[in-house]
Design a protein around this motif. Structure first.
Motif, PDB file in Angstrom:
ATOM      1  N   ASN A 203       5.274  -6.000  12.019  1.00 48.50           N
ATOM      2  CA  ASN A 203       4.366  -5.297  11.128  1.00 48.50           C
ATOM      3  C   ASN A 203       4.737  -3.829  11.202  1.00 48.50           C
ATOM      4  O   ASN A 203       4.930  -3.281  12.286  1.00 48.50           O
ATOM      5  N   GLY A 204       4.853  -3.183  10.051  1.00 47.87           N
ATOM      6  CA  GLY A 204       5.284  -1.800  10.045  1.00 47.87           C
ATOM      7  C   GLY A 204       6.786  -1.691   9.914  1.00 47.87           C
ATOM      8  O   GLY A 204       7.506  -2.692   9.913  1.00 47.87           O
ATOM      9  N   CYS A 205       7.274  -0.464   9.804  1.00 41.53           N
ATOM     10  CA  CYS A 205       8.682  -0.275   9.466  1.00 41.53           C
ATOM     11  C   CYS A 205       9.151   1.092   9.930  1.00 41.53           C
ATOM     12  O   CYS A 205       8.370   2.037  10.033  1.00 41.53           O
ATOM     13  N   ALA A 206      10.455   1.196  10.179  1.00 42.54           N
ATOM     14  CA  ALA A 206      11.043   2.482  10.552  1.00 42.54           C
ATOM     15  C   ALA A 206      11.402   3.320   9.332  1.00 42.54           C
ATOM     16  O   ALA A 206      11.692   4.500   9.457  1.00 42.54           O
ATOM     17  N   MET A 207      11.402   2.693   8.153  1.00 43.88           N
ATOM     18  CA  MET A 207      11.645   3.439   6.927  1.00 43.88           C
ATOM     19  C   MET A 207      10.341   4.047   6.435  1.00 43.88           C
ATOM     20  O   MET A 207       9.266   3.721   6.936  1.00 43.88           O
ATOM     21  N   SER A 208      10.422   4.928   5.442  1.00 42.52           N
ATOM     22  CA  SER A 208       9.238   5.709   5.046  1.00 42.52           C
ATOM     23  C   SER A 208       9.081   5.737   3.532  1.00 42.52           C
ATOM     24  O   SER A 208       8.992   6.807   2.930  1.00 42.52           O
ATOM     25  N   CYS A 209       9.042   4.586   2.912  1.00 48.43           N
ATOM     26  CA  CYS A 209       8.852   4.541   1.464  1.00 48.43           C
ATOM     27  C   CYS A 209       7.461   5.086   1.128  1.00 48.43           C
ATOM     28  O   CYS A 209       6.464   4.658   1.711  1.00 48.43           O
ATOM     29  N   ALA A 210       7.407   5.996   0.188  1.00 45.23           N
ATOM     30  CA  ALA A 210       6.173   6.735  -0.060  1.00 45.23           C
ATOM     31  C   ALA A 210       5.070   5.885  -0.642  1.00 45.23           C
ATOM     32  O   ALA A 210       3.899   6.274  -0.605  1.00 45.23           O
ATOM     33  N   TYR A 211       5.402   4.708  -1.170  1.00 46.01           N
ATOM     34  CA  TYR A 211       4.412   3.843  -1.813  1.00 46.01           C
ATOM     35  C   TYR A 211       4.063   2.635  -0.940  1.00 46.01           C
ATOM     36  O   TYR A 211       3.344   1.743  -1.393  1.00 46.01           O
ATOM     37  N   CYS A 212       4.545   2.571   0.281  1.00 47.51           N
ATOM     38  CA  CYS A 212       4.367   1.390   1.140  1.00 47.51           C
ATOM     39  C   CYS A 212       2.891   1.083   1.346  1.00 47.51           C
ATOM     40  O   CYS A 212       2.084   1.973   1.600  1.00 47.51           O
ATOM     41  N   TYR A 213       2.542  -0.200   1.253  1.00 45.74           N
ATOM     42  CA  TYR A 213       1.140  -0.590   1.367  1.00 45.74           C
ATOM     43  C   TYR A 213       0.687  -0.799   2.809  1.00 45.74           C
ATOM     44  O   TYR A 213      -0.512  -0.851   3.073  1.00 45.74           O
ATOM     45  N   VAL A 214       1.613  -0.931   3.762  1.00 44.90           N
ATOM     46  CA  VAL A 214       1.207  -1.250   5.130  1.00 44.90           C
ATOM     47  C   VAL A 214       0.333  -0.152   5.739  1.00 44.90           C
ATOM     48  O   VAL A 214      -0.654  -0.454   6.425  1.00 44.90           O
TER      49      VAL A 214
ATOM     50  N   ASN B 127       2.580   3.960  10.969  1.00 41.35           N
ATOM     51  CA  ASN B 127       2.899   2.525  11.027  1.00 41.35           C
ATOM     52  C   ASN B 127       4.348   2.319  11.441  1.00 41.35           C
ATOM     53  O   ASN B 127       5.167   1.852  10.672  1.00 41.35           O
ATOM     54  N   PRO B 128       4.680   2.676  12.687  1.00 41.99           N
ATOM     55  CA  PRO B 128       6.018   2.342  13.178  1.00 41.99           C
ATOM     56  C   PRO B 128       6.132   0.827  13.336  1.00 41.99           C
ATOM     57  O   PRO B 128       5.162   0.089  13.146  1.00 41.99           O
ATOM     58  N   ILE B 129       7.300   0.360  13.690  1.00 45.27           N
ATOM     59  CA  ILE B 129       7.507  -1.080  13.834  1.00 45.27           C
ATOM     60  C   ILE B 129       6.670  -1.620  14.989  1.00 45.27           C
ATOM     61  O   ILE B 129       6.707  -1.101  16.100  1.00 45.27           O
ATOM     62  N   THR B 130       5.919  -2.672  14.710  1.00 44.72           N
ATOM     63  CA  THR B 130       5.329  -3.502  15.746  1.00 44.72           C
ATOM     64  C   THR B 130       6.092  -4.817  15.748  1.00 44.72           C
ATOM     65  O   THR B 130       6.114  -5.528  14.737  1.00 44.72           O
ATOM     66  N   LEU B 131       6.747  -5.136  16.837  1.00 39.59           N
ATOM     67  CA  LEU B 131       7.474  -6.390  16.974  1.00 39.59           C
ATOM     68  C   LEU B 131       6.620  -7.391  17.737  1.00 39.59           C
ATOM     69  O   LEU B 131       6.055  -7.064  18.786  1.00 39.59           O
ATOM     70  N   PHE B 132       6.538  -8.592  17.206  1.00 42.05           N
ATOM     71  CA  PHE B 132       5.792  -9.647  17.884  1.00 42.05           C
ATOM     72  C   PHE B 132       6.747 -10.456  18.751  1.00 42.05           C
ATOM     73  O   PHE B 132       7.766 -10.964  18.264  1.00 42.05           O
ATOM     74  N   THR B 133       6.404 -10.565  20.011  1.00 44.50           N
ATOM     75  CA  THR B 133       7.338 -11.149  20.977  1.00 44.50           C
ATOM     76  C   THR B 133       7.190 -12.653  21.134  1.00 44.50           C
ATOM     77  O   THR B 133       8.042 -13.288  21.759  1.00 44.50           O
ATOM     78  N   ASN B 134       6.150 -13.247  20.575  1.00 47.87           N
ATOM     79  CA  ASN B 134       5.970 -14.695  20.679  1.00 47.87           C
ATOM     80  C   ASN B 134       6.634 -15.400  19.492  1.00 47.87           C
ATOM     81  O   ASN B 134       6.001 -16.175  18.774  1.00 47.87           O
ATOM     82  N   ILE B 135       7.900 -15.117  19.312  1.00 47.04           N
ATOM     83  CA  ILE B 135       8.622 -15.657  18.163  1.00 47.04           C
ATOM     84  C   ILE B 135       8.701 -17.174  18.210  1.00 47.04           C
ATOM     85  O   ILE B 135       8.710 -17.845  17.170  1.00 47.04           O
TER      86      ILE B 135
ATOM     87  N   GLY C   9       8.891 -11.770   5.794  1.00 47.80           N
ATOM     88  CA  GLY C   9       8.922 -10.336   6.045  1.00 47.80           C
ATOM     89  C   GLY C   9       7.929  -9.555   5.217  1.00 47.80           C
ATOM     90  O   GLY C   9       8.232  -8.438   4.771  1.00 47.80           O
ATOM     91  N   GLU C  10       6.736 -10.095   5.024  1.00 46.54           N
ATOM     92  CA  GLU C  10       5.784  -9.452   4.122  1.00 46.54           C
ATOM     93  C   GLU C  10       5.417  -8.041   4.574  1.00 46.54           C
ATOM     94  O   GLU C  10       5.274  -7.135   3.749  1.00 46.54           O
ATOM     95  N   ASN C  11       5.249  -7.815   5.862  1.00 47.16           N
ATOM     96  CA  ASN C  11       4.732  -6.530   6.348  1.00 47.16           C
ATOM     97  C   ASN C  11       5.764  -5.694   7.094  1.00 47.16           C
ATOM     98  O   ASN C  11       5.399  -4.781   7.838  1.00 47.16           O
ATOM     99  N   GLY C  12       7.035  -5.994   6.924  1.00 44.53           N
ATOM    100  CA  GLY C  12       8.088  -5.224   7.585  1.00 44.53           C
ATOM    101  C   GLY C  12       9.399  -5.429   6.872  1.00 44.53           C
ATOM    102  O   GLY C  12       9.451  -5.975   5.767  1.00 44.53           O
ATOM    103  N   ASP C  13      10.478  -4.987   7.496  1.00 41.12           N
ATOM    104  CA  ASP C  13      11.815  -5.184   6.943  1.00 41.12           C
ATOM    105  C   ASP C  13      12.664  -5.861   8.015  1.00 41.12           C
ATOM    106  O   ASP C  13      12.996  -5.260   9.038  1.00 41.12           O
ATOM    107  N   CYS C  14      12.996  -7.124   7.764  1.00 36.45           N
ATOM    108  CA  CYS C  14      13.698  -7.914   8.778  1.00 36.45           C
ATOM    109  C   CYS C  14      15.072  -7.337   9.104  1.00 36.45           C
ATOM    110  O   CYS C  14      15.572  -7.529  10.219  1.00 36.45           O
ATOM    111  N   SER C  15      15.708  -6.657   8.158  1.00 35.18           N
ATOM    112  CA  SER C  15      17.028  -6.076   8.420  1.00 35.18           C
ATOM    113  C   SER C  15      16.940  -4.966   9.461  1.00 35.18           C
ATOM    114  O   SER C  15      17.819  -4.831  10.316  1.00 35.18           O
ATOM    115  N   VAL C  16      15.888  -4.155   9.386  1.00 38.09           N
ATOM    116  CA  VAL C  16      15.701  -3.084  10.366  1.00 38.09           C
ATOM    117  C   VAL C  16      15.245  -3.659  11.697  1.00 38.09           C
ATOM    118  O   VAL C  16      15.703  -3.226  12.764  1.00 38.09           O
ATOM    119  N   ASP C  17      14.351  -4.645  11.659  1.00 31.14           N
ATOM    120  CA  ASP C  17      13.901  -5.272  12.903  1.00 31.14           C
ATOM    121  C   ASP C  17      15.084  -5.758  13.741  1.00 31.14           C
ATOM    122  O   ASP C  17      15.056  -5.712  14.978  1.00 31.14           O
TER     123      ASP C  17
END
Length: 377
Positions: free
Chosen positions: A115-126, A134-142, A175-183
């Motif tokens: 959830n969240g992202c390292a990019m900064s798109c000005a229109y992001c809904y998160v 909203n920096p990246i939150t990684l969920f560890t229970n994959i 990847g609704e709430n983040g960007d899997c490529s950056v993750d």
């Protein structure tokens, strides 16, 4: 024409892990502090992530990845917006594992690995939900996330009939709430999801991205993952898509990703209405037609997504990137809208949106007639 050159010559897929250590990856994420739930930090995935970070990273234990006063709801973070995204990472455990129906971009929205992202798109809904940062939150229970998705896929059985999402497979947006490529720069969550869907003959993973990560080329998706490169006119992206890969690079990456086994689609997103928008989109579509090889065009499809904005985000943007709001905030042609998740957002007035969609569909037909539009809203 933009005078773009081909940025993706033929090359072998890189060894896994080579890109995450590159100077470009370090510019995207130079993590200096980690907020972590104790269970997430102690987990195998949490330890793996920590092993990829700088040895002097500061670790701050928190009770919940959702409730971090130093990040969420702290309006003093507005002027540190980009720095927080670069230097802060959150590790959490995703407890609520639900898959919900979508029917637009995908059949289903799966529980995401972040959830969240390292990019900064000005229109992001998160940020509308998480507060001022909203920096990246990684969920560890994959493993639990993947097990949930497997059960859901099995319960659906074969897809009974084609629809706009896919003719044969159930499509799961992962990847609704983040960007899997950056993750993938700091976690194997994306790699694990791609590997899992490789073994699900009735389903496909799908995620949109604005970041070209060559490490993903080595993950062998075997046609079971759809990557959707989001594109917009470069002059808009330079102002709105902060810290993303340039639009020409996203387009140029499409053949490499197709050859690596991905299904490659495009998001024409978001469509921002401003003086000259039609000419800019016509140029972009002409460029797609000029540079993409036939093998990409034959399987490509696209989504058209008109801009949706939000008044609290507008106020945040005025604090760190006010020039973006010259394009995004246009009350004369916008109206309020209650979204599916009950949020009160701002969209183009219905008649303005309808006319713009008709015009953009016309431009696609004229400039890139091979580009099938899966849906538009």
């Amino acid at each position: 024409m933009f005078g773009w050159q081909d940025l993706a010559p033929e090359r072998p897929a890189p060894a896994r892990g080579s890109f995450r250590d590159s100077p470009r990856a370090r510019r995207m994420l130079d993590v200096r502090e980690v907020y972590a739930e104790p269970a997430a930090l102690a987990s195998p995935r949490g330890q793996q992530i920590m092993g990829r970070l700088r040895p002097d990273v500061t670790v701050i234990e928190v009770d919940s990845h959702w409730r971090i006063p130093a990040l969420h709801g702290n309006d003093g973070n507005i002027d540190r917006w980009v720095r927080i995204k670069t230097e802060t990472l959150v590790l959490g455990v995703k407890h609520k594992l639900t898959t919900r129906v979508n029917g637009r971009s995908a059949d289903w929205i799966a529980p995401g690995p972040s959830n969240g992202c390292a990019m900064s798109c000005a229109y992001c809904y998160v940020p509308r939900r998480k507060g001022f940062a909203n920096p990246i939150t990684l969920f560890t229970n994959i493993e639990a996330i993947i097990a949930h998705v497997r059960r859901h896929v099995r319960a659906q059985g074969p897809k009974p009939e084609p629809n706009q999402c896919d003719p044969a497979a159930w499509v799961y947006d992962v990847g609704e709430n983040g960007d899997c490529s950056v993750d993938a720069l700091v976690s194997d969550n994306t790699a694990d999801l791609i590997a899992a869907f490789r073994t699900m003959p009735t389903a496909k993973a799908s995620f949109a991205t604005k970041f070209v990560n060559p490490d993903l080329l080595a993950l062998d998706p075997r046609g079971r993952t759809r990557i959707r490169f989001s594109v917009m006119p470069p002059e808009d992206a330079r102002l709105l898509d902060i810290r993303t890969s340039p639009v020409p690079e996203r387009i140029a990456a499409a053949p490499d990703f197709l050859d690596a086994g991905y299904e490659v689609h495009f998001n024409l997103s978001p469509v921002v209405l401003r003086p000259g928008w039609e000419e800019s989109w016509a140029d972009l579509l002409t460029h797609l037609d000029d540079v993409l090889p036939a093998r990409v065009k034959q399987q490509a499809a696209a989504e058209i997504i008109m801009l949706t904005h939000n008044e609290p985000l507008h106020e945040v943007n005025l604090g760190w990137h006010p020039r973006a709001e010259d394009l995004l905030w246009r009350p004369a042609v916008q109206e309020t809208k209650r979204s599916q998740n009950n949020a009160l957002n701002v969209r183009y007035a219905l008649h303005v949106k309808r006319q713009a969609l008709d015009r953009l569909r016309q431009l696609v037909g004229e400039r890139a007639p091979w580009l099938r539009i899966r849906y538009a809203f």
